[in-house]
Design a protein around this motif. Structure first.
Motif, PDB file in Angstrom:
ATOM      1  N   PRO A 171       5.818  -9.403  -0.564  1.00 45.10           N
ATOM      2  CA  PRO A 171       5.650  -7.953  -0.389  1.00 45.10           C
ATOM      3  C   PRO A 171       4.843  -7.312  -1.527  1.00 45.10           C
ATOM      4  O   PRO A 171       4.034  -6.419  -1.291  1.00 45.10           O
ATOM      5  CB  PRO A 171       7.084  -7.414  -0.376  1.00 45.10           C
ATOM      6  CG  PRO A 171       7.939  -8.569  -0.029  1.00 45.10           C
ATOM      7  CD  PRO A 171       7.232  -9.781  -0.548  1.00 45.10           C
ATOM      8  N   LEU A 172       5.055  -7.803  -2.748  1.00 43.67           N
ATOM      9  CA  LEU A 172       4.308  -7.253  -3.875  1.00 43.67           C
ATOM     10  C   LEU A 172       2.820  -7.589  -3.747  1.00 43.67           C
ATOM     11  O   LEU A 172       1.966  -6.732  -3.956  1.00 43.67           O
ATOM     12  CB  LEU A 172       4.845  -7.780  -5.208  1.00 43.67           C
ATOM     13  CG  LEU A 172       4.097  -7.280  -6.446  1.00 43.67           C
ATOM     14  CD1 LEU A 172       4.257  -5.764  -6.590  1.00 43.67           C
ATOM     15  CD2 LEU A 172       4.599  -7.979  -7.697  1.00 43.67           C
ATOM     16  N   LEU A 173       2.524  -8.814  -3.379  1.00 40.17           N
ATOM     17  CA  LEU A 173       1.126  -9.211  -3.183  1.00 40.17           C
ATOM     18  C   LEU A 173       0.487  -8.344  -2.104  1.00 40.17           C
ATOM     19  O   LEU A 173      -0.648  -7.879  -2.261  1.00 40.17           O
ATOM     20  CB  LEU A 173       1.028 -10.692  -2.817  1.00 40.17           C
ATOM     21  CG  LEU A 173      -0.386 -11.242  -2.582  1.00 40.17           C
ATOM     22  CD1 LEU A 173      -1.252 -11.078  -3.826  1.00 40.17           C
ATOM     23  CD2 LEU A 173      -0.323 -12.707  -2.170  1.00 40.17           C
ATOM     24  N   GLY A 174       1.193  -8.076  -1.029  1.00 42.26           N
ATOM     25  CA  GLY A 174       0.681  -7.193   0.030  1.00 42.26           C
ATOM     26  C   GLY A 174       0.409  -5.799  -0.490  1.00 42.26           C
ATOM     27  O   GLY A 174      -0.611  -5.184  -0.159  1.00 42.26           O
ATOM     28  N   TYR A 175       1.326  -5.297  -1.306  1.00 40.93           N
ATOM     29  CA  TYR A 175       1.176  -3.975  -1.921  1.00 40.93           C
ATOM     30  C   TYR A 175      -0.095  -3.924  -2.769  1.00 40.93           C
ATOM     31  O   TYR A 175      -0.878  -2.983  -2.680  1.00 40.93           O
ATOM     32  CB  TYR A 175       2.423  -3.693  -2.765  1.00 40.93           C
ATOM     33  CG  TYR A 175       2.383  -2.422  -3.571  1.00 40.93           C
ATOM     34  CD1 TYR A 175       2.766  -1.208  -3.004  1.00 40.93           C
ATOM     35  CD2 TYR A 175       1.998  -2.429  -4.908  1.00 40.93           C
ATOM     36  CE1 TYR A 175       2.757  -0.041  -3.752  1.00 40.93           C
ATOM     37  CE2 TYR A 175       1.980  -1.267  -5.664  1.00 40.93           C
ATOM     38  CZ  TYR A 175       2.362  -0.076  -5.085  1.00 40.93           C
ATOM     39  OH  TYR A 175       2.346   1.080  -5.818  1.00 40.93           O
ATOM     40  N   VAL A 176      -0.303  -4.938  -3.567  1.00 38.38           N
ATOM     41  CA  VAL A 176      -1.469  -4.972  -4.463  1.00 38.38           C
ATOM     42  C   VAL A 176      -2.758  -5.142  -3.651  1.00 38.38           C
ATOM     43  O   VAL A 176      -3.762  -4.484  -3.923  1.00 38.38           O
ATOM     44  CB  VAL A 176      -1.319  -6.087  -5.526  1.00 38.38           C
ATOM     45  CG1 VAL A 176      -2.565  -6.202  -6.383  1.00 38.38           C
ATOM     46  CG2 VAL A 176      -0.102  -5.827  -6.411  1.00 38.38           C
ATOM     47  N   LYS A 177      -2.733  -6.005  -2.636  1.00 36.79           N
ATOM     48  CA  LYS A 177      -3.928  -6.231  -1.806  1.00 36.79           C
ATOM     49  C   LYS A 177      -4.402  -4.944  -1.139  1.00 36.79           C
ATOM     50  O   LYS A 177      -5.598  -4.740  -0.964  1.00 36.79           O
ATOM     51  CB  LYS A 177      -3.637  -7.273  -0.715  1.00 36.79           C
ATOM     52  CG  LYS A 177      -3.706  -8.696  -1.178  1.00 36.79           C
ATOM     53  CD  LYS A 177      -3.456  -9.623   0.020  1.00 36.79           C
ATOM     54  CE  LYS A 177      -3.428 -11.061  -0.361  1.00 36.79           C
ATOM     55  NZ  LYS A 177      -3.133 -11.922   0.808  1.00 36.79           N
ATOM     56  N   ILE A 187      -9.373 -10.105  -3.188  1.00 38.81           N
ATOM     57  CA  ILE A 187      -8.124 -10.877  -3.008  1.00 38.81           C
ATOM     58  C   ILE A 187      -7.769 -11.661  -4.264  1.00 38.81           C
ATOM     59  O   ILE A 187      -6.605 -11.748  -4.635  1.00 38.81           O
ATOM     60  CB  ILE A 187      -8.264 -11.806  -1.780  1.00 38.81           C
ATOM     61  CG1 ILE A 187      -7.501 -11.206  -0.632  1.00 38.81           C
ATOM     62  CG2 ILE A 187      -7.849 -13.196  -2.027  1.00 38.81           C
ATOM     63  CD1 ILE A 187      -7.512 -12.018   0.627  1.00 38.81           C
ATOM     64  N   MET A 188      -8.782 -12.243  -4.923  1.00 34.51           N
ATOM     65  CA  MET A 188      -8.511 -13.016  -6.143  1.00 34.51           C
ATOM     66  C   MET A 188      -7.947 -12.101  -7.240  1.00 34.51           C
ATOM     67  O   MET A 188      -7.010 -12.486  -7.935  1.00 34.51           O
ATOM     68  CB  MET A 188      -9.789 -13.706  -6.634  1.00 34.51           C
ATOM     69  CG  MET A 188     -10.442 -14.608  -5.596  1.00 34.51           C
ATOM     70  SD  MET A 188      -9.926 -16.287  -5.694  1.00 34.51           S
ATOM     71  CE  MET A 188     -10.810 -16.852  -7.098  1.00 34.51           C
ATOM     72  N   ASP A 189      -8.525 -10.910  -7.352  1.00 41.26           N
ATOM     73  CA  ASP A 189      -8.001  -9.952  -8.332  1.00 41.26           C
ATOM     74  C   ASP A 189      -6.580  -9.544  -7.983  1.00 41.26           C
ATOM     75  O   ASP A 189      -5.732  -9.396  -8.868  1.00 41.26           O
ATOM     76  CB  ASP A 189      -8.900  -8.711  -8.411  1.00 41.26           C
ATOM     77  CG  ASP A 189     -10.218  -8.972  -9.118  1.00 41.26           C
ATOM     78  OD1 ASP A 189     -10.355 -10.039  -9.756  1.00 41.26           O
ATOM     79  OD2 ASP A 189     -11.122  -8.115  -9.027  1.00 41.26           O
ATOM     80  N   ALA A 190      -6.315  -9.362  -6.694  1.00 44.49           N
ATOM     81  CA  ALA A 190      -4.962  -8.982  -6.262  1.00 44.49           C
ATOM     82  C   ALA A 190      -3.954 -10.060  -6.641  1.00 44.49           C
ATOM     83  O   ALA A 190      -2.850  -9.754  -7.123  1.00 44.49           O
ATOM     84  CB  ALA A 190      -4.943  -8.726  -4.753  1.00 44.49           C
ATOM     85  N   GLU A 191      -4.326 -11.315  -6.443  1.00 45.22           N
ATOM     86  CA  GLU A 191      -3.418 -12.405  -6.802  1.00 45.22           C
ATOM     87  C   GLU A 191      -3.213 -12.465  -8.322  1.00 45.22           C
ATOM     88  O   GLU A 191      -2.087 -12.666  -8.789  1.00 45.22           O
ATOM     89  CB  GLU A 191      -3.960 -13.729  -6.275  1.00 45.22           C
ATOM     90  CG  GLU A 191      -3.880 -13.832  -4.762  1.00 45.22           C
ATOM     91  CD  GLU A 191      -4.580 -15.058  -4.181  1.00 45.22           C
ATOM     92  OE1 GLU A 191      -5.310 -15.754  -4.916  1.00 45.22           O
ATOM     93  OE2 GLU A 191      -4.398 -15.308  -2.979  1.00 45.22           O
TER      94      GLU A 191
END
Length: 176
Positions: free
Chosen positions: A11-17, A23-27
């Motif tokens: 869920p946090l990764l989805g929030y950041v994306k 996508i790489m920055d989001a991860e």
């Protein structure tokens, strides 16, 4: 804590994306958020999820601030190139008036006010007692017609977002 992290990661990764285009920055940011969370005094926090999203929000804000600084540095590096762009734009702008004059009246007046006199479209709609949406769409159509006229007369090569990188103007382009 490991179980809680596993439940919160996706869920946090989805929030950041949703807030970061790359996508790489989001991860990377998601990993950074968990690192900050592990270094914080999370044991005393009543709502871990809420605390984590607050860290995420601040991390994303920091990400965009850093990006803005990098952009400012790049803009300074390319300031000489923008001088060349200004010269090209100045040269091409001498052609605008004759092209605007060739447009049908419904577009000519609106483009003259908007593009040559830099009057905001809202003010134009008020001055001409026209609906703002109508003014906006006619200006867009007029710009499109103007672009077509330029394309028929002058060869213009542009980069992304309309930056002019090369142009060739025949002698009769602007009525020279």
């Amino acid at each position: 804590m490991r179980n809680e992290i596993n439940k919160l990661y996706d869920p946090l990764l989805g929030y950041v994306k949703k807030r970061v285009d790359n996508i790489m920055d989001a991860e990377d940011l998601t990993q950074e958020i968990f690192l900050k969370l592990s270094r914080s005094n999370w044991e005393t926090v009543e709502n871990l999820k809420s605390w984590m999203y607050r860290i995420a929000k601040n991390t994303i804000i920091d990400y965009y601030r850093a990006k803005k600084r990098k952009l400012e540095v790049l803009e300074n590096d390319f300031s000489n190139e923008s001088q060349d762009d200004e010269n090209v734009i100045e040269e091409l702008s001498q052609c605008i008036v004759p092209f605007v004059e060739r447009l049908p009246e419904e577009y000519r007046t609106l483009l003259r006010l908007s593009e040559l006199e830099n009057i905001p479209q809202k003010k134009i709609s008020e001055q001409m007692n026209m609906n703002y949406v109508t003014v906006r769409s006619k200006i867009q159509r007029g710009r499109k017609k103007l672009r077509q006229m330029f394309a028929e007369c002058c060869h213009i090569s542009s980069a992304g977002r309309g930056t002019i990188i090369c142009h060739q103007k025949p002698n009769d382009c602007c009525g020279d």
